[in-house]
Scaffold this motif. Structure first.
Motif, short mmCIF file in Angstrom:
data_model
loop_
_atom_site.label_atom_id
_atom_site.label_comp_id
_atom_site.label_asym_id
_atom_site.label_seq_id
_atom_site.Cartn_x
_atom_site.Cartn_y
_atom_site.Cartn_z
N ALA A 136 0.84 -1.26 -0.23
CA ALA A 136 -0.30 -0.42 -0.36
C ALA A 136 0.82 1.20 -0.09
O ALA A 136 0.58 2.33 -0.34
N SER A 137 2.33 1.17 1.02
CA SER A 137 3.03 2.30 0.39
C SER A 137 3.50 3.12 -0.30
O SER A 137 3.60 3.98 -1.01
N VAL A 138 3.63 1.69 -0.85
CA VAL A 138 4.78 1.62 -2.45
C VAL A 138 3.75 2.72 -3.72
O VAL A 138 3.72 3.91 -4.13
N LEU A 139 2.44 1.46 -4.00
CA LEU A 139 1.25 1.81 -4.28
C LEU A 139 0.88 3.46 -4.37
O LEU A 139 0.59 4.69 -4.98
N ALA A 140 0.72 4.11 -2.86
CA ALA A 140 -0.01 5.30 -2.30
C ALA A 140 1.46 6.07 -3.20
O ALA A 140 1.41 7.41 -3.62
N ALA A 141 2.45 5.76 -3.20
CA ALA A 141 3.72 7.08 -4.01
C ALA A 141 4.00 6.60 -5.27
O ALA A 141 3.95 7.89 -5.39
N LEU A 142 3.09 5.68 -5.61
CA LEU A 142 3.31 5.93 -7.14
C LEU A 142 1.42 6.18 -7.60
O LEU A 142 1.41 6.11 -8.99
N SER A 143 1.03 7.46 -7.08
CA SER A 143 -0.21 8.10 -6.66
C SER A 143 -1.50 6.72 -6.78
O SER A 143 -2.30 7.27 -7.91
N ARG A 144 -1.38 5.48 -7.15
CA ARG A 144 -2.03 4.57 -7.36
C ARG A 144 -3.36 4.56 -5.81
O ARG A 144 -2.86 3.24 -4.80
N LEU A 145 -3.67 5.69 -6.14
CA LEU A 145 -3.92 5.86 -4.11
C LEU A 145 -5.61 4.78 -4.35
O LEU A 145 -5.88 4.00 -2.84
N ALA A 146 -6.71 4.68 -4.75
CA ALA A 146 -7.49 3.54 -5.53
C ALA A 146 -6.96 2.10 -4.64
O ALA A 146 -7.03 1.32 -3.69
N GLU A 147 -5.86 1.94 -5.20
CA GLU A 147 -5.61 0.08 -5.05
C GLU A 147 -4.60 0.70 -4.10
O GLU A 147 -4.51 -0.35 -3.13
N ALA A 148 -3.69 1.33 -3.60
CA ALA A 148 -3.27 1.63 -2.12
C ALA A 148 -4.22 1.20 -0.71
O ALA A 148 -3.96 0.57 -0.18
N LEU A 149 -5.46 1.88 -1.65
CA LEU A 149 -6.61 1.79 -0.36
C LEU A 149 -7.12 0.42 -0.13
O LEU A 149 -7.13 -0.46 1.40
N GLU A 150 -7.41 0.01 -1.06
CA GLU A 150 -8.10 -1.31 -1.04
C GLU A 150 -6.69 -2.85 -0.40
O GLU A 150 -6.59 -4.16 0.19
N ALA A 151 -5.34 -2.43 -1.03
CA ALA A 151 -3.76 -3.24 0.32
C ALA A 151 -3.93 -2.51 1.50
O ALA A 151 -3.99 -3.58 2.82
N CYS A 152 -4.74 -1.53 2.26
CA CYS A 152 -4.39 -1.04 3.55
C CYS A 152 -5.31 -2.22 3.67
O CYS A 152 -5.75 -2.90 4.81
N ASN A 153 -6.78 -2.04 3.14
CA ASN A 153 -7.81 -2.72 3.81
C ASN A 153 -7.60 -4.56 3.75
O ASN A 153 -7.64 -4.85 4.75
N ALA A 154 -7.02 -5.19 2.54
CA ALA A 154 -6.16 -6.23 3.07
C ALA A 154 -5.76 -6.39 3.85
O ALA A 154 -5.89 -8.03 5.06
N ALA A 155 -4.56 -5.44 4.13
CA ALA A 155 -4.14 -5.41 5.81
C ALA A 155 -4.48 -5.74 6.84
O ALA A 155 -4.47 -6.25 7.70
N LEU A 156 -5.69 -4.51 6.97
CA LEU A 156 -6.84 -4.28 8.04
C LEU A 156 -7.63 -6.12 7.96
O LEU A 156 -7.76 -5.86 9.41
N VAL A 157 -8.01 -6.41 7.22
CA VAL A 157 -8.52 -7.90 7.55
C VAL A 157 -7.83 -9.10 8.49
O VAL A 157 -8.32 -9.24 9.50
N LEU A 158 -6.93 -8.66 7.85
CA LEU A 158 -5.33 -9.36 8.57
C LEU A 158 -5.02 -9.57 10.24
O LEU A 158 -5.12 -9.87 11.11
N SER A 159 -5.11 -7.76 10.17
CA SER A 159 -4.81 -7.09 11.58
C SER A 159 -5.40 -5.58 11.99
O SER A 159 -5.49 -4.91 12.11
#
Length: 191
Positions: free
Chosen positions: A80-103
């Motif tokens: 998510a951090s890399v995606l955000a740095a690449l300005s791919r915010l919607a994908e970054a949010l999806e990656a954060c949500n995947a992390a939150l499902v786990l923790s």
């Protein structure tokens, strides 16, 4: 089972701790190029590439780490951090949500998600995310700071002042809280 003392992962961690991401990358490159299935090696390789600013390669490495261990919230968060740095915010949010499902109770993951929401312009959702992180860990400095800043930007100066005051009370030696408090106080005097 912890890594062996002289394995590539252990040497890479040492290099990363010493601020030598290039050396960490070199140590891990051979293992990754030979197609290792060790998710930790891929994660460390991604971390070294990220620190070096090689974002597309870092993204690929984190995706390989997730492929080999989909249950690792840190790998999803790093992606998510890399995606955000690449300005791919919607994908970054999806990656954060995947992390939150786990923790779901990890304040850092909640904070990261809120930061991306803020970058996307979702002020209320970002504030709720910072608040959730603070509820999980009341002295969590990054969310305390970002909450106060975002409240001030949204022109909720009384709430921002109270939030900055909370930061100062919990972290009296942290200068950022004092800076915020002063800035918000001046903004209240000069609307």
């Amino acid at each position: 089972m912890p890594p062996k003392p002289d394995c590539p992962a252990t040497r890479a961690v040492r290099h990363l701790r010493e601020g030598q991401p290039s050396q960490a990358k070199d140590v891990l490159a051979l293992a990754c190029e030979s197609g290792t299935s060790d998710p930790y090696v891929w994660f460390l390789y991604g971390a070294s590439l990220h620190q070096l600013g090689e974002l597309p390669a870092a993204l690929s490495a984190f995706e390989r780490a997730i492929h080999h261990d989909p249950g690792n919230p840190q790998a999803h968060s790093a992606r998510a951090s890399v995606l955000a740095a690449l300005s791919r915010l919607a994908e970054a949010l999806e990656a954060c949500n995947a992390a939150l499902v786990l923790s779901p109770d990890d304040p850092q993951l909640l904070h990261n998600t809120a930061s991306i929401l803020e970058d996307m312009g979702h002020v209320d959702a970002a504030l709720a995310g910072y608040q959730q992180a603070i509820q999980r860990k009341p002295d969590f400095l990054p969310s305390l700071i970002n909450r106060a800043i975002l409240l001030a930007r949204a022109n909720h100066l009384d709430l921002a002042f109270a939030a900055a005051l909370d930061t100062v009370k919990l972290h009296p030696k942290e200068p950022e809280g004092w800076y915020q408090l002063g800035d918000i106080y001046l903004a209240q005097l000069n609307p």
